[in-house]
Design an enzyme around this catalytic site. Structure first.
Site, PDB file in Angstrom:
ATOM      1  N   ASP A 254      -9.582   0.352  49.617  1.00  0.00           N
ATOM      2  CA  ASP A 254     -10.724   1.148  49.150  1.00  0.00           C
ATOM      3  C   ASP A 254     -11.583   1.485  50.377  1.00  0.00           C
ATOM      4  O   ASP A 254     -11.196   1.205  51.520  1.00  0.00           O
ATOM      5  CB  ASP A 254     -11.514   0.387  48.077  1.00  0.00           C
TER       6      ASP A 254
ATOM      7  N   LYS B  65      -4.034   2.866  44.818  1.00  0.00           N
ATOM      8  CA  LYS B  65      -5.044   1.816  44.983  1.00  0.00           C
ATOM      9  C   LYS B  65      -5.245   1.042  43.681  1.00  0.00           C
ATOM     10  O   LYS B  65      -5.232  -0.188  43.661  1.00  0.00           O
ATOM     11  CB  LYS B  65      -6.375   2.430  45.431  1.00  0.00           C
TER      12      LYS B  65
END
Ligand code: SF4
Length: 204
Positions: free
Chosen positions: A129, A111
């Site tokens: 997220d 991420k």
């Protein structure tokens, strides 16, 4: 997809990263620090951190106790402080466009690498997220039990004809300010017709 993109463009016409940074490595460190906390808190501590340590050379020579004192408000500060110094040591003066290298840094996963690659190098990718995951599952863009990587793959495919960097920011901001985890603002939402939550198929 068009319906979603059109609405996001209407609602969030100028999406941008809400972490404050002036240098590429500052974005990398700020994103690493943002795990399990909010961008607002990270911005509070990085304002002090990046002012006091205004270069990678200074950061790599910092005393860990001082970094801990500065970043204490964001939690898990011992590990994160050690990561800050280690990242500064591992970078050779700049953040490279190299996913494998980025993911080998302490505290940096897929991420964070996606956020950095997308914002600095405009690599077309979506960082999933908690907001992006929730919105995607509510909007039937991914299945309830999909992992974050599966969500990322599905979004990348579904939005392949659009600007993924822009969509990423819009999905984050839509989840953060409109399609919130608790009490989402469904009443005025124009995506009600395609939303699972609105149809009472509860995701959370
Ligand atoms: S209707 Fe509500 S839950 Fe569904 S996408 Fe819109 S804000 Fe989110």
């Amino acid at each position: 997809m068009k319906e979603i993109v059109d609405y996001l463009n209407e609602l969030i016409p100028n999406p941008k990263c809400e972490l404050n940074y002036n240098k590429d490595y500052e974005l990398l460190i700020a994103t690493m620090l943002s795990a399990q906390t909010t961008d607002k808190r990270v911005n509070m501590v990085t304002e002090v951190l990046f002012k006091k340590y205004d270069s990678l050379d200074k950061l790599k020579q910092a005393k860990i106790e001082d970094i801990i004192d500065i970043i204490r408000p964001i939690g898990t500060f011992n590990k994160k402080a050690s990561n800050v110094i280690e990242i500064a040591k591992r970078l050779d003066g700049y953040v490279p466009n190299d996913r494998d290298f980025l993911e080998s840094l302490p505290g940096v996963g897929r991420k964070t690498a996606n956020v950095v690659l997308s914002n600095i190098y405009h690599v077309p990718c979506i960082a999933v997220d908690t907001h992006v995951e929730r919105v995607s599952k509510r909007l039937n863009l991914a299945k309830k039990n999909d992992t974050v990587y599966e969500v990322e793959k599905k979004l990348t495919k579904k939005f392949k004809n659009y600007d993924l960097c822009r969509i990423h920011h819009q999905l984050v901001l839509f989840g953060r300010y409109y399609c919130k985890a608790i009490k989402p603002e469904c009443e005025n939402c124009k995506l009600k017709n395609i939303c699972k939550k609105e149809k009472q198929f509860k995701y959370f």
